[in-house]
Design a protein around this motif. Structure first.
Motif, PDB file in Angstrom:
ATOM      1  N   ASN A 396      -4.673   4.002  -6.463  1.00 44.79           N
ATOM      2  CA  ASN A 396      -3.542   3.551  -7.277  1.00 44.79           C
ATOM      3  C   ASN A 396      -2.245   4.145  -6.732  1.00 44.79           C
ATOM      4  O   ASN A 396      -1.681   5.084  -7.290  1.00 44.79           O
ATOM      5  CB  ASN A 396      -3.759   3.948  -8.737  1.00 44.79           C
ATOM      6  CG  ASN A 396      -2.699   3.360  -9.649  1.00 44.79           C
ATOM      7  OD1 ASN A 396      -2.054   2.372  -9.299  1.00 44.79           O
ATOM      8  ND2 ASN A 396      -2.511   3.980 -10.803  1.00 44.79           N
ATOM      9  N   VAL A 397      -1.795   3.598  -5.581  1.00 47.98           N
ATOM     10  CA  VAL A 397      -0.580   4.097  -4.941  1.00 47.98           C
ATOM     11  C   VAL A 397       0.333   2.913  -4.632  1.00 47.98           C
ATOM     12  O   VAL A 397      -0.052   1.757  -4.741  1.00 47.98           O
ATOM     13  CB  VAL A 397      -0.902   4.870  -3.641  1.00 47.98           C
ATOM     14  CG1 VAL A 397      -1.698   6.117  -3.941  1.00 47.98           C
ATOM     15  CG2 VAL A 397      -1.670   3.978  -2.663  1.00 47.98           C
ATOM     16  N   PHE A 431      -7.110  -6.518   3.158  1.00 47.79           N
ATOM     17  CA  PHE A 431      -5.821  -5.857   2.989  1.00 47.79           C
ATOM     18  C   PHE A 431      -4.635  -6.814   3.011  1.00 47.79           C
ATOM     19  O   PHE A 431      -3.610  -6.521   2.376  1.00 47.79           O
ATOM     20  CB  PHE A 431      -5.648  -4.777   4.055  1.00 47.79           C
ATOM     21  CG  PHE A 431      -6.488  -3.565   3.797  1.00 47.79           C
ATOM     22  CD1 PHE A 431      -6.108  -2.628   2.858  1.00 47.79           C
ATOM     23  CD2 PHE A 431      -7.688  -3.373   4.467  1.00 47.79           C
ATOM     24  CE1 PHE A 431      -6.881  -1.514   2.604  1.00 47.79           C
ATOM     25  CE2 PHE A 431      -8.480  -2.264   4.218  1.00 47.79           C
ATOM     26  CZ  PHE A 431      -8.071  -1.334   3.279  1.00 47.79           C
ATOM     27  N   VAL A 432      -4.705  -7.916   3.724  1.00 51.18           N
ATOM     28  CA  VAL A 432      -3.578  -8.850   3.709  1.00 51.18           C
ATOM     29  C   VAL A 432      -3.345  -9.405   2.302  1.00 51.18           C
ATOM     30  O   VAL A 432      -2.225  -9.337   1.779  1.00 51.18           O
ATOM     31  CB  VAL A 432      -3.776  -9.969   4.749  1.00 51.18           C
ATOM     32  CG1 VAL A 432      -2.692 -11.040   4.592  1.00 51.18           C
ATOM     33  CG2 VAL A 432      -3.752  -9.408   6.163  1.00 51.18           C
ATOM     34  N   LYS A 437      -0.055  -9.219  -2.679  1.00 50.84           N
ATOM     35  CA  LYS A 437       0.098  -9.197  -4.135  1.00 50.84           C
ATOM     36  C   LYS A 437       1.024  -8.064  -4.585  1.00 50.84           C
ATOM     37  O   LYS A 437       1.577  -8.107  -5.682  1.00 50.84           O
ATOM     38  CB  LYS A 437      -1.273  -9.046  -4.787  1.00 50.84           C
ATOM     39  CG  LYS A 437      -2.165 -10.269  -4.610  1.00 50.84           C
ATOM     40  CD  LYS A 437      -3.562 -10.032  -5.157  1.00 50.84           C
ATOM     41  CE  LYS A 437      -4.469 -11.228  -4.908  1.00 50.84           C
ATOM     42  NZ  LYS A 437      -5.862 -10.979  -5.381  1.00 50.84           N
ATOM     43  N   LEU A 438       1.192  -7.056  -3.717  1.00 50.76           N
ATOM     44  CA  LEU A 438       2.105  -5.953  -4.016  1.00 50.76           C
ATOM     45  C   LEU A 438       3.487  -6.179  -3.411  1.00 50.76           C
ATOM     46  O   LEU A 438       4.328  -5.282  -3.397  1.00 50.76           O
ATOM     47  CB  LEU A 438       1.522  -4.637  -3.489  1.00 50.76           C
ATOM     48  CG  LEU A 438       0.212  -4.164  -4.137  1.00 50.76           C
ATOM     49  CD1 LEU A 438      -0.299  -2.913  -3.441  1.00 50.76           C
ATOM     50  CD2 LEU A 438       0.410  -3.907  -5.626  1.00 50.76           C
ATOM     51  N   GLY A 439       3.702  -7.374  -2.868  1.00 47.98           N
ATOM     52  CA  GLY A 439       5.002  -7.717  -2.312  1.00 47.98           C
ATOM     53  C   GLY A 439       5.182  -7.371  -0.853  1.00 47.98           C
ATOM     54  O   GLY A 439       6.307  -7.422  -0.341  1.00 47.98           O
ATOM     55  N   VAL A 440       4.109  -7.025  -0.155  1.00 46.64           N
ATOM     56  CA  VAL A 440       4.197  -6.683   1.265  1.00 46.64           C
ATOM     57  C   VAL A 440       3.938  -7.934   2.104  1.00 46.64           C
ATOM     58  O   VAL A 440       2.948  -8.641   1.893  1.00 46.64           O
ATOM     59  CB  VAL A 440       3.177  -5.583   1.633  1.00 46.64           C
ATOM     60  CG1 VAL A 440       3.253  -5.273   3.126  1.00 46.64           C
ATOM     61  CG2 VAL A 440       3.441  -4.334   0.814  1.00 46.64           C
ATOM     62  N   GLU A 441       4.824  -8.207   3.045  1.00 47.51           N
ATOM     63  CA  GLU A 441       4.670  -9.372   3.893  1.00 47.51           C
ATOM     64  C   GLU A 441       3.504  -9.179   4.865  1.00 47.51           C
ATOM     65  O   GLU A 441       3.223  -8.063   5.314  1.00 47.51           O
ATOM     66  CB  GLU A 441       5.959  -9.660   4.670  1.00 47.51           C
ATOM     67  CG  GLU A 441       6.408  -8.539   5.592  1.00 47.51           C
ATOM     68  CD  GLU A 441       7.293  -7.520   4.909  1.00 47.51           C
ATOM     69  OE1 GLU A 441       8.264  -7.048   5.546  1.00 47.51           O
ATOM     70  OE2 GLU A 441       7.011  -7.158   3.747  1.00 47.51           O
TER      71      GLU A 441
END
Length: 516
Positions: A396-397, A431-432, A437-441
């Motif tokens: 949870n980071v 991981f993609v 879903k966390l806003g990382v491209e």
């Protein structure tokens, strides 16, 4: 190895000396891999008895679709495992691509070396380059060499040793520099290479799980990769000049194995100059031929379906053939000009000599290929990779700590699974989507994978070329062993990993574009 007594050793130098002594106490690399094979066999039987299994999503390399899969530890001591070991002995070796690449590269390199072209080129490079710049030039070229897939291992690394020898510097420092550049930064380049096409395709397949309309292009990491090349060039050169060479000290030619040339003259004779002129003519002729095969829209080395030249095309997929022909043609042309290799019989004799000298390496590759095949069959590496990725996925980071954790996991797994494509086929669908879903491209996830996948290549014995580099080192120091190479490469691995990860974190924090 030779060491200098001019100044007291630092704590780090004593630590690395200790690693070298311990490492060189281990047996011959062939014996090491025979022991590892025995360990894998026993471990597979024990883990298989406990029924260790993991379920995961992966990308099908054929269809590029996401599919459910499971991996269980497969024992090599049950009926199926014993049958596999018995019938796969020769297929394991024949499918070990490093052997074919090595032989193909050495066909051309053998002619270039026997004719004297390699020595003349090194002398020319040394003559036109300031002494301080040689390290940076070799570091940069070594990183860029990954565009030719694994050819850099076979060409650049030994050339770096010769170049250092030519200017009176320690050849083992040159070998270490070459290995760090070729292996430690393998996934980045200033050019688009065949590996990029596969990694990008897998990334897009995984991204579609979250957004069917989201995709990235071949140049999606080009800015980060280009800056990484320059950044790592400086780091590798700095480590070589400030850490590796001071520890090695002055080189004693008496340490060289019998038959190794240790002359350090750098002056070009008239015949060498004439030979280089002929080699240039040969290179121009070869370039003209390949321009005709690639530049026209109908060129046979373009992709027959898309017409592309860079990326997934026959030209890029067969670059080892271009490397072989480049050395073969220029080596023969040099020989004609310098009077060292004139006839076709002379060329064949040079090739035969280079192939004969690879006997020990081919036997080592035979044993290594069995270990890789057995390790892959058991699924031990896959189960470990998925177990670690599961732990990271449940953490949870925030996005950036998760990306850095991802880099660490990839680096750890790279010690066991060195194939960049195979690992990404497993990691991408996990991981993609998670990071998107966390806003990382997805470009950032792929860039993180590049950082984690490269540095450990220079220190893991499972790298198919690790043992080959040990052989290169033994030419200049017959007492060199696995410990010698590990102690030389450890500073590179640590600093490349730490500083490259820091560069990634800064890049992400500043929101810089990853590519086009």
């Amino acid at each position: 190895m030779s060491t200098s007594n001019a100044a007291p050793k630092t704590t780090m130098q004593r630590f690395l000396d200790g690693i070298e002594r311990v490492g060189n106490m281990v047996p011959h690399p062939v014996v090491i891999f025979l022991i590892l094979i025995a360990i894998v066999i026993v471990l597979s039987a024990l883990l298989g008895a406990f029924g260790a299994t993991v379920t995961f999503e992966r990308i099908n390399p054929e269809t590029h679709g996401i599919e459910q899969a499971s991996a269980s530890i497969r024992s090599l001591l049950d009926a199926d495992g014993i049958r596999f070991m018995y019938v796969s002995l020769v297929p394991n070796f024949m499918s070990f691509t490093a052997v074919g690449l090595m032989i193909a590269a050495m066909i051309g390199a053998g002619v270039a070396e026997e004719s004297g072209l390699v020595t003349a080129l090194i002398h020319k490079l040394v003559h036109v380059s300031p002494r301080w710049a040689l390290t940076y030039i070799l570091s940069f070229v070594g990183i860029i060499a990954s565009v030719a897939a694994d050819a850099g291992y076979l060409v650049l690394i030994p050339l770096a040793g010769v170049a250092y020898m030519a200017v009176g510097r320690h050849p083992l420092a040159g070998l270490a520099l070459g290995f760090a550049a070729v292996a430690g930064a393998f996934t980045v380049n200033m050019l688009i290479k065949p590996l990029d096409a596969v990694l990008v395709e897998f990334t897009n397949d995984a991204a579609e799980l979250v957004d069917p309309n989201r995709s990235i292009g071949l140049a999606s990491n080009i800015w980060f990769s280009a800056v990484s090349v320059l950044f790592l060039t400086v780091i590798i050169a700095f480590i070589t000049d400030r850490m590796i060479e001071p520890r090695l000290g002055a080189y004693d030619p008496k340490l060289a194995a019998e038959g190794t040339t240790t002359g350090q003259g750098t002056t070009l004779s008239d015949t060498e100059t004439r030979g280089l002129r002929f080699a240039l003519f040969g290179l121009i002729g070869l370039v003209v031929v390949f321009c005709l095969l690639t530049l026209p829209s109908w060129g046979p080395l373009r992709n027959p379906d898309t017409g592309e030249l860079i990326g997934n095309s026959p030209f890029m997929n067969g670059l080892i053939a271009l490397i072989m022909l480049m050395f073969l043609v220029t080596g023969w042309a040099y020989g004609i000009g310098a009077g060292t290799v004139r006839t076709l019989s002379d060329v064949i004799a040079a090739i035969e000599k280079s192939i004969r000298n690879m006997g020990n390496t081919i036997f080592l590759f035979f044993v290594l290929s069995q270990f890789v095949a057995y390790f892959t069959y058991t699924n031990i590496g896959t189960v470990m990779a998925l177990s670690l990725s599961g732990v990271l996925q449940s953490a949870n980071v925030g996005p950036l700590p998760l990306l850095i954790g991802f880099i660490v996991v990839v680096a750890i797994i790279d010690l066991l699974l060195t194939g960049a494509i195979a690992k990404w086929a497993i990691f991408a669908p996990v991981f993609v989507p998670l990071l998107m879903k966390l806003g990382v491209e997805p470009e950032a996830v792929l860039a993180a994978y590049r950082v984690g996948d490269s540095p450990m290549n220079a220190i893991t014995p499972l790298n198919a070329y690790f043992a080959l580099v040990v052989g290169f080192a033994q030419k200049y120091d017959k007492s060199a062993g696995v410990g010698t190479l590990v102690s030389l490469m450890l500073p590179y691995v640590v600093w490349i990993f730490v500083l490259w990860t820091a560069l990634f974190a800064v890049w992400k924090a500043l929101g810089l574009p990853w590519g086009l």
